[in-house]
Design an enzyme around this catalytic site. Structure first.
Site, PDB file in Angstrom:
ATOM      1  N   SER A 117       8.263   1.928   2.762  1.00  0.00           N
ATOM      2  CA  SER A 117       7.243   2.283   2.212  1.00  0.00           C
ATOM      3  C   SER A 117       7.068   3.583   1.605  1.00  0.00           C
ATOM      4  O   SER A 117       7.663   4.626   2.042  1.00  0.00           O
ATOM      5  CB  SER A 117       5.918   1.974   3.375  1.00  0.00           C
ATOM      6  OG  SER A 117       4.938   2.735   3.092  1.00  0.00           O
ATOM      7  N   TYR A 146       3.155   5.100  11.588  1.00  0.00           N
ATOM      8  CA  TYR A 146       3.665   4.080  10.578  1.00  0.00           C
ATOM      9  C   TYR A 146       4.672   4.711   9.878  1.00  0.00           C
ATOM     10  O   TYR A 146       5.723   3.948   9.496  1.00  0.00           O
ATOM     11  CB  TYR A 146       2.293   3.451   9.973  1.00  0.00           C
ATOM     12  CG  TYR A 146       2.912   2.412   8.765  1.00  0.00           C
ATOM     13  CD1 TYR A 146       3.616   1.233   8.978  1.00  0.00           C
ATOM     14  CD2 TYR A 146       2.860   2.814   7.539  1.00  0.00           C
ATOM     15  CE1 TYR A 146       4.242   0.733   8.128  1.00  0.00           C
ATOM     16  CE2 TYR A 146       3.382   2.135   6.597  1.00  0.00           C
ATOM     17  CZ  TYR A 146       4.162   0.983   6.846  1.00  0.00           C
ATOM     18  OH  TYR A 146       4.488   0.100   5.959  1.00  0.00           O
ATOM     19  N   LYS A 190       8.826   3.857   9.712  1.00  0.00           N
ATOM     20  CA  LYS A 190       9.738   3.412   8.405  1.00  0.00           C
ATOM     21  C   LYS A 190      10.807   4.112   7.953  1.00  0.00           C
ATOM     22  O   LYS A 190      12.025   4.039   7.730  1.00  0.00           O
ATOM     23  CB  LYS A 190       8.717   3.373   7.069  1.00  0.00           C
ATOM     24  CG  LYS A 190       7.839   1.986   7.210  1.00  0.00           C
ATOM     25  CD  LYS A 190       8.664   0.673   7.083  1.00  0.00           C
ATOM     26  CE  LYS A 190       7.877  -0.557   7.537  1.00  0.00           C
ATOM     27  NZ  LYS A 190       8.785  -1.556   7.485  1.00  0.00           N
TER      28      LYS A 190
HETATM   29  C1  WQD Z   1      -5.628   2.943  -1.894  1.00  0.00           C
HETATM   30  C2  WQD Z   1      -7.006   3.947  -2.339  1.00  0.00           C
HETATM   31  C3  WQD Z   1      -8.297   4.868  -0.322  1.00  0.00           C
HETATM   32  C4  WQD Z   1     -10.667   1.208   0.213  1.00  0.00           C
HETATM   33  C5  WQD Z   1      -1.499   2.108   2.254  1.00  0.00           C
HETATM   34  C6  WQD Z   1      -0.651   2.867   3.204  1.00  0.00           C
HETATM   35  C7  WQD Z   1       0.725   2.665   2.513  1.00  0.00           C
HETATM   36  C8  WQD Z   1       0.908   1.068   2.283  1.00  0.00           C
HETATM   37  C9  WQD Z   1      -0.534   0.688   1.393  1.00  0.00           C
HETATM   38  C10 WQD Z   1       2.092  -0.128   3.672  1.00  0.00           C
HETATM   39  C11 WQD Z   1      -6.897   5.074  -1.287  1.00  0.00           C
HETATM   40  C12 WQD Z   1      -9.157   3.855  -1.466  1.00  0.00           C
HETATM   41  C13 WQD Z   1      -9.522   1.993  -0.293  1.00  0.00           C
HETATM   42  C14 WQD Z   1     -11.971   1.420   0.040  1.00  0.00           C
HETATM   43  C15 WQD Z   1     -11.195   3.270  -1.320  1.00  0.00           C
HETATM   44  N1  WQD Z   1       0.944   0.339   3.335  1.00  0.00           N
HETATM   45  N2  WQD Z   1      -9.856   3.121  -0.968  1.00  0.00           N
HETATM   46  N3  WQD Z   1     -12.081   2.368  -0.759  1.00  0.00           N
HETATM   47  O1  WQD Z   1      -3.752   4.262   1.656  1.00  0.00           O
HETATM   48  O2  WQD Z   1      -2.951   4.265  -0.596  1.00  0.00           O
HETATM   49  O3  WQD Z   1      -1.532   3.018   1.310  1.00  0.00           O
HETATM   50  O4  WQD Z   1      -1.465   0.978   2.335  1.00  0.00           O
HETATM   51  O5  WQD Z   1       2.703  -0.928   4.054  1.00  0.00           O
HETATM   52  O6  WQD Z   1       1.635   2.940   3.469  1.00  0.00           O
HETATM   53  O7  WQD Z   1      -0.791   4.123   3.453  1.00  0.00           O
HETATM   54  O8  WQD Z   1      -3.758   2.115   0.441  1.00  0.00           O
HETATM   55  O9  WQD Z   1      -5.334   0.437  -0.410  1.00  0.00           O
HETATM   56  O10 WQD Z   1      -5.634   1.565   1.863  1.00  0.00           O
HETATM   57  O11 WQD Z   1      -6.083   2.648  -0.287  1.00  0.00           O
HETATM   58  O12 WQD Z   1     -11.755   4.503  -1.813  1.00  0.00           O
HETATM   59  O13 WQD Z   1     -12.788   0.449   0.461  1.00  0.00           O
HETATM   60  O14 WQD Z   1      -8.368   3.503  -2.349  1.00  0.00           O
HETATM   61  O15 WQD Z   1      -8.877   5.939  -0.042  1.00  0.00           O
HETATM   62  O16 WQD Z   1      -7.273   6.419  -1.958  1.00  0.00           O
HETATM   63  P1  WQD Z   1      -3.046   3.719   0.521  1.00  0.00           P
HETATM   64  P2  WQD Z   1      -5.174   1.599   0.328  1.00  0.00           P
END
Ligand code: WQD
Length: 327
Positions: free
Chosen positions: A117, A141, A145
């Site tokens: 990841s 997490y 990884k």
């Molecule tokens: C993306 C952006 C949020 C929801 C995580 C893990 C990574 C991978 C994928 C793995 C961020 C913003 C989100 C909402 C928002 N996981 N957001 N409003 O955090 O980049 O990655 O998931 O296996 O390891 O860290 O992904 O989709 O949670 O968020 O503003 O309602 O969207 O703050 O900037 P992230 P995400």
């Protein structure tokens, strides 16, 4: 070759199974069905229900199906949950991998692909993250990884396996509605949920040092991601034993949360501007892959854009939330 795909009943795993079998590879799915769904496993592909902590069942499965390669996706994957339950994450993601690798080396399996990841990078302070960017994970997490990558590499070197760690960036989309992600843990489904509930989508912070102030990520279509596994599997099958690849899987294009929320409104036919709320702790401002290494090593690059991700994910959402179609 015959590939054991752990986590093959999960959202990403099922796409990998589909891509591998469509490419003519034999696949066997190994999944504990804790979050996987048996119906995602295509007909003709054997499903073994079990945990990667079950050494005996793993050894039997590898032997009975004459497995020659493993793609290991079975793992816990929620960042927030890993902060609350680090022991569980290390147990399932690291100890589960150790038990699996132990069975793999005994069975004489030749190739091993690990699902890793972008979380291994933590808060990278660079425009494009290359595989040489220092790994400083910010959550248990991400730590599991990174530890997994080390364990895979060391085992490959010691036992003559060819190995690869694939660092996924932000995965979205679906090959078809029934394979869509059923979890609501990431931006795209979280926005869908708010729209469906008649509420405004939330943007977690608009004061980041990015062009529109919202976080920038590199979104990758799950079908492209699955095809990258096929390319990796093929490469390892002919690579000298001891080969180890570490590859980013992204598109090399940054998309902001605001751009994504706008696109989702457009695709779904809703018209609900997002509300800006507090920053979510631990979110890096920008995480965008350099996708050069995988293009050079495997000749693979992503073909599908963000609109295709949102459109296909929405078709999946409508299947499980028929009431949502009124947008
Ligand atoms: C993306 C952006 C949020 C929801 C995580 C893990 C990574 C991978 C994928 C793995 C961020 C913003 C989100 C909402 C928002 N996981 N957001 N409003 O955090 O980049 O990655 O998931 O296996 O390891 O860290 O992904 O989709 O949670 O968020 O503003 O309602 O969207 O703050 O900037 P992230 P995400």
């Amino acid at each position: 070759m015959t590939w054991l795909i752990t986590g093959g009943a999960g959202y990403i795993g099922a796409h990998v199974v589909r891509a591998m079998t469509e490419a003519g590879e034999r696949a066997v799915v190994y999944d504990d069905l804790s979050s996987g769904i048996a119906e995602r496993v295509p007909e003709g592909v054997p499903l073994v229900t079990g945990s990667t902590l079950d050494a005996e069942l793993l050894s039997r499965t590898l032997r009975e199906h004459a497995v020659t390669g493993v793609v290991h996706l079975a793992a816990k994957k929620q960042v927030g949950e890993s902060v609350e339950q680090p022991l569980r994450y290390y147990h399932e993601n690291v100890e589960g991998l150790r038990v699996l690798l132990s069975a793999v080396t005994e069975a004489g399996v030749a190739s091993f692909v690990l699902s890793s990841s972008a979380a291994v990078y933590g808060m990278p302070d660079v425009d494009l993250v290359t595989e040489e960017t220092p790994c400083l994970p910010m959550s248990p997490y991400g730590e599991t990884k990174l530890a997994g990558e080390w364990l895979v590499r060391a085992t490959g070197l010691a036992h003559g396996l060819s190995t690869a760690s694939l660092r996924y960036f932000n995965v979205a989309g679906a090959a078809s509605p029934e394979l869509a992600d059923t979890g609501v843990y990431n931006l795209v489904p979280m926005v869908f949920e708010k729209l469906t509930d008649g509420e405004a989508p939330r943007v977690f912070g608009a004061d980041y040092p990015t062009p529109d102030g919202t976080c920038v990520r590199d979104y990758i279509h799950v079908v492209d991601l699955a095809e990258a596994h096929v390319a990796t599997a093929r490469k390892l099958a002919t690579a000298p034993r001891g080969t180890d690849l570490t590859l980013n899987i992204g598109r090399g294009e940054g998309v902001s949360v605001l751009e994504m929320a706008t696109l989702i409104n457009e695709v779904t036919g809703y018209d609900r501007p997002p509300t800006v709320t507090q920053r979510r702790p631990g979110d890096p401002a920008r995480v965008v892959a350099s996708a050069d290494r995988i293009a050079t090593e495997l000749g693979w690059s992503a073909k599908r854009d963000v609109r295709e991700m949102v459109t296909s994910a929405w078709a999946g959402w409508l299947r499980s939330h028929p009431e949502a179609g009124r947008g």
